[in-house]
Design a protein around this motif. Structure first.
Motif, PDB file in Angstrom:
ATOM      1  N   GLU A  36      25.450  38.468  50.477  1.00  0.00           N
ATOM      2  CA  GLU A  36      26.293  37.276  50.404  1.00  0.00           C
ATOM      3  C   GLU A  36      26.799  37.043  48.976  1.00  0.00           C
ATOM      4  N   SER A  37      25.893  37.161  47.994  1.00  0.00           N
ATOM      5  CA  SER A  37      26.314  36.943  46.604  1.00  0.00           C
ATOM      6  C   SER A  37      27.243  38.066  46.137  1.00  0.00           C
ATOM      7  N   ALA A  38      27.092  39.263  46.714  1.00  0.00           N
ATOM      8  CA  ALA A  38      27.983  40.377  46.361  1.00  0.00           C
ATOM      9  C   ALA A  38      29.420  40.074  46.764  1.00  0.00           C
ATOM     10  N   ILE A  39      29.595  39.493  47.935  1.00  0.00           N
ATOM     11  CA  ILE A  39      30.943  39.155  48.403  1.00  0.00           C
ATOM     12  C   ILE A  39      31.586  38.134  47.470  1.00  0.00           C
ATOM     13  N   GLU A  40      30.851  37.097  47.129  1.00  0.00           N
ATOM     14  CA  GLU A  40      31.384  36.070  46.226  1.00  0.00           C
ATOM     15  C   GLU A  40      31.715  36.647  44.863  1.00  0.00           C
ATOM     16  N   MET A  41      30.806  37.459  44.321  1.00  0.00           N
ATOM     17  CA  MET A  41      31.041  38.041  43.004  1.00  0.00           C
ATOM     18  C   MET A  41      32.241  38.986  43.026  1.00  0.00           C
ATOM     19  N   ALA A  42      32.394  39.759  44.092  1.00  0.00           N
ATOM     20  CA  ALA A  42      33.539  40.670  44.190  1.00  0.00           C
ATOM     21  C   ALA A  42      34.838  39.879  44.178  1.00  0.00           C
ATOM     22  N   ARG A  43      34.853  38.744  44.862  1.00  0.00           N
ATOM     23  CA  ARG A  43      36.056  37.893  44.858  1.00  0.00           C
ATOM     24  C   ARG A  43      36.362  37.383  43.461  1.00  0.00           C
ATOM     25  N   GLU A  44      35.326  37.057  42.711  1.00  0.00           N
ATOM     26  CA  GLU A  44      35.499  36.490  41.366  1.00  0.00           C
ATOM     27  C   GLU A  44      35.847  37.536  40.319  1.00  0.00           C
ATOM     28  N   THR A  45      35.298  38.742  40.441  1.00  0.00           N
ATOM     29  CA  THR A  45      35.437  39.734  39.368  1.00  0.00           C
ATOM     30  C   THR A  45      36.430  40.856  39.658  1.00  0.00           C
ATOM     31  N   ASP A  46      36.837  41.031  40.918  1.00  0.00           N
ATOM     32  CA  ASP A  46      37.788  42.066  41.310  1.00  0.00           C
ATOM     33  C   ASP A  46      37.422  43.436  40.720  1.00  0.00           C
ATOM     34  N   PRO A  47      36.256  43.970  41.100  1.00  0.00           N
ATOM     35  CA  PRO A  47      35.824  45.246  40.521  1.00  0.00           C
ATOM     36  C   PRO A  47      36.613  46.433  41.070  1.00  0.00           C
ATOM     37  N   ASP A  48      36.556  47.526  40.325  1.00  0.00           N
ATOM     38  CA  ASP A  48      37.160  48.778  40.786  1.00  0.00           C
ATOM     39  C   ASP A  48      36.180  49.544  41.679  1.00  0.00           C
ATOM     40  N   LEU A  49      34.888  49.328  41.440  1.00  0.00           N
ATOM     41  CA  LEU A  49      33.847  50.051  42.156  1.00  0.00           C
ATOM     42  C   LEU A  49      32.614  49.160  42.273  1.00  0.00           C
ATOM     43  N   ILE A  50      31.947  49.248  43.427  1.00  0.00           N
ATOM     44  CA  ILE A  50      30.688  48.525  43.621  1.00  0.00           C
ATOM     45  C   ILE A  50      29.607  49.538  43.948  1.00  0.00           C
ATOM     46  N   LEU A  51      28.514  49.478  43.190  1.00  0.00           N
ATOM     47  CA  LEU A  51      27.319  50.247  43.508  1.00  0.00           C
ATOM     48  C   LEU A  51      26.448  49.304  44.337  1.00  0.00           C
ATOM     49  N   MET A  52      26.338  49.584  45.633  1.00  0.00           N
ATOM     50  CA  MET A  52      25.766  48.631  46.589  1.00  0.00           C
ATOM     51  C   MET A  52      24.466  49.151  47.209  1.00  0.00           C
ATOM     52  N   ASP A  53      23.400  48.393  47.017  1.00  0.00           N
ATOM     53  CA  ASP A  53      22.152  48.695  47.705  1.00  0.00           C
ATOM     54  C   ASP A  53      22.365  48.462  49.198  1.00  0.00           C
ATOM     55  N   ILE A  54      21.880  49.372  50.028  1.00  0.00           N
ATOM     56  CA  ILE A  54      22.074  49.242  51.467  1.00  0.00           C
ATOM     57  C   ILE A  54      21.233  48.121  52.066  1.00  0.00           C
ATOM     58  N   ASN A  55      20.071  47.871  51.478  1.00  0.00           N
ATOM     59  CA  ASN A  55      19.149  46.938  52.107  1.00  0.00           C
ATOM     60  C   ASN A  55      18.695  45.824  51.167  1.00  0.00           C
ATOM     61  N   PRO A  56      19.627  45.006  50.649  1.00  0.00           N
ATOM     62  CA  PRO A  56      19.192  43.891  49.808  1.00  0.00           C
ATOM     63  C   PRO A  56      18.614  42.783  50.692  1.00  0.00           C
ATOM     64  N   PRO A  57      17.858  41.852  50.102  1.00  0.00           N
ATOM     65  CA  PRO A  57      17.327  40.750  50.901  1.00  0.00           C
ATOM     66  C   PRO A  57      18.454  39.811  51.327  1.00  0.00           C
ATOM     67  N   GLY A  58      18.171  38.970  52.305  1.00  0.00           N
ATOM     68  CA  GLY A  58      19.168  38.000  52.745  1.00  0.00           C
ATOM     69  C   GLY A  58      19.602  38.278  54.168  1.00  0.00           C
ATOM     70  N   GLU A  59      20.506  37.447  54.625  1.00  0.00           N
ATOM     71  CA  GLU A  59      21.009  37.536  55.998  1.00  0.00           C
ATOM     72  C   GLU A  59      21.869  38.769  56.229  1.00  0.00           C
ATOM     73  N   MET A  60      22.572  39.212  55.190  1.00  0.00           N
ATOM     74  CA  MET A  60      23.551  40.286  55.325  1.00  0.00           C
ATOM     75  C   MET A  60      23.091  41.516  54.553  1.00  0.00           C
ATOM     76  N   ASP A  61      23.064  42.659  55.214  1.00  0.00           N
ATOM     77  CA  ASP A  61      22.686  43.873  54.492  1.00  0.00           C
ATOM     78  C   ASP A  61      23.880  44.397  53.695  1.00  0.00           C
TER      79      ASP A  61
END
Length: 166
Positions: A36-61
């Motif tokens: 969830e925080s990744a989605i918000e941060m991506a909207r705010e920072t407009d990255p070129d690339l995201i290194l994303m853990d497949i299984n972070p804690p929270g409602e959304m993987d």
């Protein structure tokens, strides 16, 4: 300089990735620890690339978060994980990631995967732009052909009328 975002709930991994990326002259625009925080941060920072853990804690993987980010922003994603489970890999493939790295990783592996992912995204954007230009040129050409056909038809009618009246 490419902007990279890191999504992992392990602070040590975040720091390790930030250090590796700094050595490669990349800018880390932020770190997130949940999908969830990744989605918000991506909207705010407009990255070129995201290194994303497949299984972070929270409602959304990470896979679901990557899918939402990709649909909304078309950002390149590389999955990082400690799980080699075939089910995760199959789900991850559906998001069409630009790479997949197993933890623990080293700087050379990160460098290779990040550089290839950034290059692939750059080429994808170039291809999309060329395709758009080609489509625009085709539309212009079709319009010109229609205009010429209409002019030809008008000239034939005019010629027919002149020869009929004479």
């Amino acid at each position: 300089m490419p902007k990279i975002m890191i999504v992992d709930d392990d602070a040590a991994i975040q720091m390790e990735l930030e250090e590796y990326l700094a050595h490669m002259d990349h800018t880390v625009v932020g770190t997130a620890d949940t999908g969830e925080s990744a989605i918000e941060m991506a909207r705010e920072t407009d990255p070129d690339l995201i290194l994303m853990d497949i299984n972070p804690p929270g409602e959304m993987d990470g896979i679901s978060a990557a899918q939402e980010i990709k649909e909304e922003m078309d950002v390149a994603v590389v999955f990082i994980t400690g799980f080699g489970d075939p089910e995760y890999i199959e789900r991850a493939k559906r998001v069409e990631p630009f790479g997949y790295m197993m933890k623990p990783f080293d700087e050379r592996e990160i460098n290779g995967v990040v550089e290839i992912a950034l290059y692939k995204k750059k080429m994808e954007l170039k291809l999309r732009k060329a395709n758009d230009q080609s489509n625009h040129a085709n539309r212009d050409l079709k319009q010109e052909i229609q205009e010429r056909k209409q002019t030809e038809e008008n000239l034939e009618r005019e010629f027919h009328m002149r020869t009929t009246l004479l």
